[in-house]
Design a protein around this motif. Structure first.
Motif, PDB file in Angstrom:
ATOM      1  N   LEU A  67       0.816  -1.212   0.000  1.00 47.24           N
ATOM      2  CA  LEU A  67       0.000   0.000   0.000  1.00 47.24           C
ATOM      3  C   LEU A  67       0.851   1.264   0.000  1.00 47.24           C
ATOM      4  O   LEU A  67       0.323   2.370   0.196  1.00 47.24           O
ATOM      5  N   ASP A  68       2.147   1.108  -0.222  1.00 45.58           N
ATOM      6  CA  ASP A  68       3.080   2.247  -0.266  1.00 45.58           C
ATOM      7  C   ASP A  68       2.982   3.087   1.000  1.00 45.58           C
ATOM      8  O   ASP A  68       3.019   4.327   0.948  1.00 45.58           O
ATOM      9  N   CYS A  69       2.856   2.424   2.130  1.00 49.36           N
ATOM     10  CA  CYS A  69       2.702   3.125   3.404  1.00 49.36           C
ATOM     11  C   CYS A  69       4.071   3.323   4.046  1.00 49.36           C
ATOM     12  O   CYS A  69       4.738   2.347   4.396  1.00 49.36           O
ATOM     13  N   PRO A  70       4.526   4.566   4.218  1.00 46.27           N
ATOM     14  CA  PRO A  70       5.835   4.802   4.829  1.00 46.27           C
ATOM     15  C   PRO A  70       5.783   4.529   6.328  1.00 46.27           C
ATOM     16  O   PRO A  70       4.703   4.507   6.934  1.00 46.27           O
ATOM     17  N   PRO A  71       6.940   4.315   6.965  1.00 47.88           N
ATOM     18  CA  PRO A  71       6.954   4.086   8.416  1.00 47.88           C
ATOM     19  C   PRO A  71       6.296   5.224   9.189  1.00 47.88           C
ATOM     20  O   PRO A  71       5.620   5.004  10.194  1.00 47.88           O
ATOM     21  N   ASP A  72       6.470   6.449   8.714  1.00 46.42           N
ATOM     22  CA  ASP A  72       5.848   7.613   9.333  1.00 46.42           C
ATOM     23  C   ASP A  72       4.735   8.102   8.421  1.00 46.42           C
ATOM     24  O   ASP A  72       4.986   8.650   7.353  1.00 46.42           O
ATOM     25  N   GLY A  73       3.497   7.882   8.844  1.00 41.81           N
ATOM     26  CA  GLY A  73       2.365   8.277   8.010  1.00 41.81           C
ATOM     27  C   GLY A  73       2.057   9.755   8.044  1.00 41.81           C
ATOM     28  O   GLY A  73       1.137  10.215   7.352  1.00 41.81           O
ATOM     29  N   GLY A  74       2.795  10.521   8.858  1.00 43.33           N
ATOM     30  CA  GLY A  74       2.592  11.954   8.898  1.00 43.33           C
ATOM     31  C   GLY A  74       1.522  12.420   9.852  1.00 43.33           C
ATOM     32  O   GLY A  74       1.167  13.597   9.872  1.00 43.33           O
ATOM     33  N   LEU A  75       0.978  11.490  10.653  1.00 41.43           N
ATOM     34  CA  LEU A  75      -0.111  11.827  11.572  1.00 41.43           C
ATOM     35  C   LEU A  75       0.279  11.498  13.008  1.00 41.43           C
ATOM     36  O   LEU A  75       0.872  10.456  13.278  1.00 41.43           O
ATOM     37  N   HIS A  76      -0.095  12.382  13.920  1.00 43.81           N
ATOM     38  CA  HIS A  76       0.081  12.145  15.350  1.00 43.81           C
ATOM     39  C   HIS A  76      -1.304  11.966  15.962  1.00 43.81           C
ATOM     40  O   HIS A  76      -2.201  12.773  15.734  1.00 43.81           O
ATOM     41  N   THR A  77      -1.494  10.892  16.721  1.00 42.07           N
ATOM     42  CA  THR A  77      -2.801  10.594  17.296  1.00 42.07           C
ATOM     43  C   THR A  77      -3.042  11.406  18.564  1.00 42.07           C
ATOM     44  O   THR A  77      -2.279  11.314  19.524  1.00 42.07           O
ATOM     45  N   LEU A  78      -4.115  12.178  18.553  1.00 41.17           N
ATOM     46  CA  LEU A  78      -4.531  12.922  19.739  1.00 41.17           C
ATOM     47  C   LEU A  78      -5.531  12.122  20.563  1.00 41.17           C
ATOM     48  O   LEU A  78      -5.574  12.235  21.792  1.00 41.17           O
ATOM     49  N   GLY A  79      -6.340  11.326  19.890  1.00 44.72           N
ATOM     50  CA  GLY A  79      -7.328  10.500  20.574  1.00 44.72           C
ATOM     51  C   GLY A  79      -7.763   9.350  19.688  1.00 44.72           C
ATOM     52  O   GLY A  79      -7.826   9.486  18.452  1.00 44.72           O
ATOM     53  N   HIS A  80      -8.018   8.204  20.293  1.00 44.92           N
ATOM     54  CA  HIS A  80      -8.423   7.013  19.540  1.00 44.92           C
ATOM     55  C   HIS A  80      -9.394   6.211  20.400  1.00 44.92           C
ATOM     56  O   HIS A  80      -9.061   5.795  21.505  1.00 44.92           O
ATOM     57  N   HIS A  81     -10.609   6.036  19.902  1.00 48.00           N
ATOM     58  CA  HIS A  81     -11.622   5.263  20.615  1.00 48.00           C
ATOM     59  C   HIS A  81     -12.009   4.068  19.762  1.00 48.00           C
ATOM     60  O   HIS A  81     -12.434   4.220  18.612  1.00 48.00           O
ATOM     61  N   GLU A  82     -11.845   2.870  20.313  1.00 50.68           N
ATOM     62  CA  GLU A  82     -12.226   1.642  19.610  1.00 50.68           C
ATOM     63  C   GLU A  82     -13.391   0.985  20.327  1.00 50.68           C
ATOM     64  O   GLU A  82     -13.438   0.930  21.562  1.00 50.68           O
ATOM     65  N   ARG A  83     -14.315   0.476  19.553  1.00 47.68           N
ATOM     66  CA  ARG A  83     -15.463  -0.259  20.098  1.00 47.68           C
ATOM     67  C   ARG A  83     -15.549  -1.605  19.397  1.00 47.68           C
ATOM     68  O   ARG A  83     -15.640  -1.682  18.175  1.00 47.68           O
ATOM     69  N   LEU A  84     -15.492  -2.687  20.184  1.00 38.37           N
ATOM     70  CA  LEU A  84     -15.592  -4.049  19.656  1.00 38.37           C
ATOM     71  C   LEU A  84     -16.951  -4.632  20.003  1.00 38.37           C
ATOM     72  O   LEU A  84     -17.462  -4.420  21.104  1.00 38.37           O
ATOM     73  N   ARG A  85     -17.515  -5.374  19.067  1.00 37.93           N
ATOM     74  CA  ARG A  85     -18.755  -6.102  19.338  1.00 37.93           C
ATOM     75  C   ARG A  85     -18.473  -7.597  19.216  1.00 37.93           C
ATOM     76  O   ARG A  85     -18.022  -8.070  18.177  1.00 37.93           O
ATOM     77  N   ILE A  86     -18.704  -8.319  20.315  1.00 41.87           N
ATOM     78  CA  ILE A  86     -18.538  -9.774  20.342  1.00 41.87           C
ATOM     79  C   ILE A  86     -19.904 -10.405  20.094  1.00 41.87           C
ATOM     80  O   ILE A  86     -20.873 -10.119  20.803  1.00 41.87           O
ATOM     81  N   GLY A  87     -19.989 -11.259  19.074  1.00 44.01           N
ATOM     82  CA  GLY A  87     -21.266 -11.806  18.643  1.00 44.01           C
ATOM     83  C   GLY A  87     -21.747 -12.997  19.453  1.00 44.01           C
ATOM     84  O   GLY A  87     -21.108 -13.446  20.415  1.00 44.01           O
ATOM     85  N   ALA A  88     -22.887 -13.539  19.037  1.00 47.42           N
ATOM     86  CA  ALA A  88     -23.536 -14.635  19.756  1.00 47.42           C
ATOM     87  C   ALA A  88     -22.720 -15.915  19.732  1.00 47.42           C
ATOM     88  O   ALA A  88     -22.893 -16.778  20.601  1.00 47.42           O
ATOM     89  N   ARG A  89     -21.832 -16.065  18.746  1.00 41.52           N
ATOM     90  CA  ARG A  89     -20.971 -17.243  18.682  1.00 41.52           C
ATOM     91  C   ARG A  89     -19.640 -17.017  19.403  1.00 41.52           C
ATOM     92  O   ARG A  89     -18.700 -17.771  19.232  1.00 41.52           O
ATOM     93  N   ARG A  90     -19.581 -15.934  20.186  1.00 42.97           N
ATOM     94  CA  ARG A  90     -18.366 -15.559  20.917  1.00 42.97           C
ATOM     95  C   ARG A  90     -17.251 -15.100  19.981  1.00 42.97           C
ATOM     96  O   ARG A  90     -16.081 -15.109  20.340  1.00 42.97           O
ATOM     97  N   GLU A  91     -17.604 -14.681  18.788  1.00 39.24           N
ATOM     98  CA  GLU A  91     -16.635 -14.245  17.789  1.00 39.24           C
ATOM     99  C   GLU A  91     -16.513 -12.727  17.790  1.00 39.24           C
ATOM    100  O   GLU A  91     -17.418 -12.010  18.236  1.00 39.24           O
ATOM    101  N   LEU A  92     -15.383 -12.227  17.312  1.00 35.53           N
ATOM    102  CA  LEU A  92     -15.215 -10.798  17.094  1.00 35.53           C
ATOM    103  C   LEU A  92     -16.024 -10.432  15.858  1.00 35.53           C
ATOM    104  O   LEU A  92     -15.615 -10.684  14.725  1.00 35.53           O
ATOM    105  N   ALA A  93     -17.196  -9.854  16.080  1.00 34.84           N
ATOM    106  CA  ALA A  93     -18.121  -9.592  14.983  1.00 34.84           C
ATOM    107  C   ALA A  93     -17.810  -8.298  14.257  1.00 34.84           C
ATOM    108  O   ALA A  93     -17.937  -8.215  13.030  1.00 34.84           O
ATOM    109  N   GLU A  94     -17.393  -7.286  15.015  1.00 34.52           N
ATOM    110  CA  GLU A  94     -17.234  -5.973  14.404  1.00 34.52           C
ATOM    111  C   GLU A  94     -16.316  -5.111  15.261  1.00 34.52           C
ATOM    112  O   GLU A  94     -16.278  -5.238  16.485  1.00 34.52           O
ATOM    113  N   ARG A  95     -15.578  -4.236  14.604  1.00 34.88           N
ATOM    114  CA  ARG A  95     -14.723  -3.272  15.299  1.00 34.88           C
ATOM    115  C   ARG A  95     -14.913  -1.912  14.658  1.00 34.88           C
ATOM    116  O   ARG A  95     -14.876  -1.779  13.429  1.00 34.88           O
TER     117      ARG A  95
END
Length: 315
Positions: free
Chosen positions: A129-157
């Motif tokens: 993907l031609d992604c350099p080691p430094d993408g040029g962005l500094h993270t100020l905030g990052h919120h992740e939400r995971l949904r675990i499904g009925a089969r105990r699987e990682l359904a969505e992030r």
């Protein structure tokens, strides 16, 4: 010297059994025996792959006296799979599984995700993907939400990023998703939810890794802030037991929320931290499930280099 036919059949049978059930050192020893290679020849083949490992280390690995842990050692394991004509990721998977304690609990030695990262697959996808080691962005905030499904699987992030550009011309972000063991990245779907659109997507079937290009509708200048949100629809893997997030350097706030389906409520949940993939886990703390929403979360006001995550136990 090639093995006699009857000995070759026995060696192949032992190898097949070891690759199915492990542990790692037994499978490695069986693979070397099945190919009839002395350790000096194995070392020579590794050097031709650009990997330096001593004969003593190889001997310790196949005896179970030591386990490969450093990135260079894990690159050697990946090369050994090719040299010994083994299925891709077969030894790496066993190495991850052999990190379990006698009680059956996952140890703090290494997660499969960390082995995948060190194996070089992630670097390969980012290079595509031609992604350099430094993408040029500094993270100020990052919120992740995971949904675990009925089969105990990682359904969505779902991920919500707040970033600041530290150079001119930044117009994209490459998102990486690590599927759990057994994941099929070809069946995953990337959704650009806010202030971005999905570009090129690459994946690696055997490791469950997916990398997706998220394109901004503007070119940022140094100092500009930007907010964007995306999601990965997964649901393709086996039972999920933990989620780990790694940070290469100190940064802004990080929050992780894990939400469970009403049909798959874990017995207990806990948070943990880890300085490196080879270090013991620290800061373990039980997390009570919220009642109606069946979720747990952690918040790091300012992340440090290393790993944080949430694990959960099923019945």
């Amino acid at each position: 010297m090639p093995l006699a036919p009857q000995h070759a059949d026995v060696a192949t049978t032992e190898l097949d059994s070891a690759l199915r059930g492990g542990p790692f050192h037994v499978a490695l020893r069986a693979a070397i025996a099945a190919r009839g290679l002395p350790l000096q020849r194995v070392q020579h083949h590794l050097s031709r792959h650009g990997v330096k490992v001593g004969v003593t280390s190889l001997s310790y690995w196949q005896q179970g006296a030591r386990r490969p842990q450093r990135p260079e050692s894990l690159r050697a394991v990946r090369a050994l799979e090719e040299i010994l004509e083994l299925p891709e990721e077969s030894l790496l998977r066993l190495l991850a599984e052999s990190g379990e304690s006698p009680s059956g609990q996952r140890s703090s030695a290494r997660s499969y995700r960390s082995l995948v990262e060190a194996s070089g697959v992630l670097d390969q996808l980012l290079a595509e993907l031609d992604c350099p080691p430094d993408g040029g962005l500094h993270t100020l905030g990052h919120h992740e939400r995971l949904r675990i499904g009925a089969r105990r699987e990682l359904a969505e992030r779902e991920s919500h990023h707040i970033v600041r550009a530290h150079r001119d011309g930044v117009d994209r972000f490459v998102a990486v998703h690590h599927g759990d063991r057994g994941a099929v990245p070809e069946r995953m779907r990337v959704h650009s939810l806010e202030n971005c659109r999905t570009g090129r997507v690459r994946w690696h079937d055997d490791t469950g890794l997916l990398a997706a290009e998220l394109l901004f509708d503007t070119r940022l200048r140094a100092g500009d802030t930007f907010l964007f949100r995306f999601g990965v629809e997964d649901g393709t893997a086996d039972v999920s037991r933990e989620y780990v997030r790694g940070f290469d350097s100190p940064g802004g706030q990080y929050a992780l929320q894990v939400c469970f389906d009403a049909a798959a409520v874990p017995l207990r949940c806990h948070r943990f931290a880890q300085q490196t993939t080879a270090a013991p886990r620290t800061g373990c703390q039980e997390l009570p499930l919220s009642g109606r929403h069946r979720s747990v979360h952690l918040v790091e006001p300012r992340v440090r280099a290393g790993f944080v995550g949430i694990g959960w136990d099923w019945e």
